[in-house]
Design an enzyme around this catalytic site. Structure first.
Site, PDB file in Angstrom:
ATOM      1  N   LYS A 116      10.313  44.699  -7.211  1.00 26.71           N
ATOM      2  CA  LYS A 116       8.960  45.120  -6.878  1.00 26.71           C
ATOM      3  C   LYS A 116       7.952  44.028  -7.271  1.00 26.71           C
ATOM      4  CE  LYS A 116      10.067  48.926  -4.933  1.00 26.71           C
ATOM      5  NZ  LYS A 116      11.015  49.743  -5.572  1.00 26.71           N
TER       6      LYS A 116
HETATM    7  C1  LIG Z   1       9.465  54.437  -1.736  1.00 27.11           C
HETATM    8  C2  LIG Z   1      10.210  54.448  -3.032  1.00 27.11           C
HETATM    9  N1  LIG Z   1      10.085  55.508  -3.847  1.00 27.11           N
HETATM   10  C3  LIG Z   1      10.711  55.574  -5.021  1.00 27.11           C
HETATM   11  C4  LIG Z   1      11.523  54.559  -5.445  1.00 27.11           C
HETATM   12  C5  LIG Z   1      12.247  54.698  -6.729  1.00 27.11           C
HETATM   13  O1  LIG Z   1      11.803  53.812  -7.688  1.00 27.11           O
HETATM   14  P1  LIG Z   1      12.776  53.366  -8.871  1.00 27.11           P
HETATM   15  O2  LIG Z   1      13.857  52.549  -8.270  1.00 27.11           O
HETATM   16  O3  LIG Z   1      11.890  52.593  -9.784  1.00 27.11           O
HETATM   17  O4  LIG Z   1      13.290  54.600  -9.508  1.00 27.11           O
HETATM   18  C6  LIG Z   1      11.689  53.421  -4.625  1.00 27.11           C
HETATM   19  C7  LIG Z   1      12.549  52.281  -4.942  1.00 27.11           C
HETATM   20  O5  LIG Z   1      12.843  51.704  -5.788  1.00 27.11           O
HETATM   21  C8  LIG Z   1      11.014  53.364  -3.397  1.00 27.11           C
HETATM   22  O6  LIG Z   1      11.153  52.314  -2.577  1.00 27.11           O
END
Ligand SMILES: Cc1ncc(COP(=O)(O)O)c(C=O)c1O
Length: 385
Positions: free
Chosen positions: A202
């Site tokens: 990210k």
């Molecule tokens: C749109 C979206 N929502 C939620 C997440 C979940 O985040 P995390 O991987 O930090 O749990 C992601 C990806 O990582 C995502 O692309």
């Protein structure tokens, strides 16, 4: 396994490349002072949740002009799960939510026993379709979840109007949208709840991590307790060991190791965002009007794109991907329509998604490439495929 061995791709049959082999699709951004801050933290008394997490929350709120309390957690998924709990979503509640997103948006709803009601995409932006949302929200809907796909803010005025009509909160999944804005307001200052992800690739990374911000500051004590087993940490640290646990909390917190990396990333976030946004603009300049493709963006002047992904809708996508790969350029898809996963047990009629399903394609956009690489990619595409 050697430390630098490539992991196998599970996305398609084209194996991942290394940076030496070509232009890769994603690459983590390591801030200049990241290793130093992490090393310093490793020598302190706090490597779990401690002062660096507090500092990260303060810095994040100030730098990104967030409207309310900021709570750093272990992942974006944690932040969403917490948001759903704080929004009062419970077993059997319906939640209007995007069909096209990371499954992490919707899986925590299943954990809670809630019912995700999938909403079709807008075929121009791949964000939630406002028309389909208006059809799907009703008296049983407890909340609306939206995802700013790729970093392009959703149609927030229209979405808030629907939410107001039914008196329900909007929860923004801003995993892609750090540094985006709508109508001059930063993402994170728009709706009742906004979550961010600091997963490896990210804009800002803490290894894995996330953050939840919310407008109603009275929720903060509950949110902080839920983040840590249901225990009031401040009371506990004052030595009041007998404090009760009244809510089912969990272990959602960020660690000081992650926060140290995050603080280093925040220091240079303006530069990171400027770089990514410049690459995004270059893609637009070079590819707007190119035969055989359409850029996934509505260029709505209310929206400032956070430039996490650059996506196109391409005719004969597979042929374009193969051509790019011949020239040592990765491309791909990050998310898939969620009705494809049997865990959600849903099938429905999603005509917009059907139209774009075989066409959407992501091109490289990260801080390890510059304008020259974007030009190379655009030159290859403009040759045709
Ligand atoms: C749109 C979206 N929502 C939620 C997440 C979940 O985040 P995390 O991987 O930090 O749990 C992601 C990806 O990582 C995502 O692309």
């Amino acid at each position: 396994m050697p430390l630098d061995q490539k992991p196998a791709s599970d996305k398609n049959d084209l194996p991942l490349m290394t940076m030496e082999e070509g232009i890769v699709l994603f690459h983590p951004h390591m801030p200049e002072r990241g290793a130093e801050y992490v090393a310093h933290t490793l020598g302190t008394r706090w490597i779990g949740q401690g002062p660096k997490v507090d500092a990260f929350e303060r810095e994040f709120r100030a730098r990104l002009r967030q409207a309310g309390p900021c709570l750093a957690v272990g992942s974006g998924t944690d932040a969403l799960h917490l948001a759903y709990l704080l929004a009062g979503i419970g077993p059997g509640d319906e939640v209007a939510t995007p069909l096209f997103t990371c499954t992490a948006t919707n899986l925590p709803l299943l954990y809670i026993g809630a019912i995700p009601r999938f909403v079709d995409v807008d075929p121009v932006t791949l964000n939630i379709s406002v028309e389909d949302l208006a059809r799907k929200v009703g008296p049983k809907t407890k909340a609306i979840v939206v995802v700013h796909y790729g970093g392009l803010p959703c149609d927030m005025d229209e979405i808030h109007a629907i939410a107001r009509r039914w008196g329900i909160p909007v929860i923004e999944d801003a995993a892609h949208a750090l540094g985006g804005a709508y109508d001059g307001k930063p993402v994170g200052a728009l709706s009742e709840f906004t979550m961010y992800s600091f997963q490896a690739i990210k804009h800002l990374t803490t290894g894995d991590g996330g953050l939840l911000t919310f407008k109603d500051a009275s929720l903060e004590p509950l949110a902080r307790r839920l983040r840590w087993f249901g225990i009031d940490r401040e009371d506990k640290q004052k030595g009041i060991w007998e404090n009760d646990i009244r809510e089912v909390g969990y272990k959602y917190q960020m660690t000081d190791i992650g926060a140290a990396l995050g603080l280093a990333g925040l220091e240079e976030l303006d530069r990171t965002l400027a770089h990514r946004k410049a690459l995004y603009r270059r893609y637009v300049e070079r590819l707007k009007g190119c035969p055989g493709l359409r850029i996934v963006d509505d260029f709505d002047p209310r929206k400032e794109h956070a430039a996490w992904l650059f996506s196109i809708l391409a005719e004969r996508r597979r042929d374009l991907q193969l051509k790019l790969r011949e020239r040592r350029i990765e491309s791909g898809q990050t998310h898939y329509r969620n009705d494809r996963y049997s865990v959600f047990g849903q099938s429905g009629h999603f005509p917009n998604m059907d139209k774009v399903d075989d066409a959407y394609l992501i091109l490289p956009l990260h801080t390890k490439i510059g304008i020259a690489e974007v030009d190379t990619i655009c030159d290859v595409i403009r040759e045709g495929w």
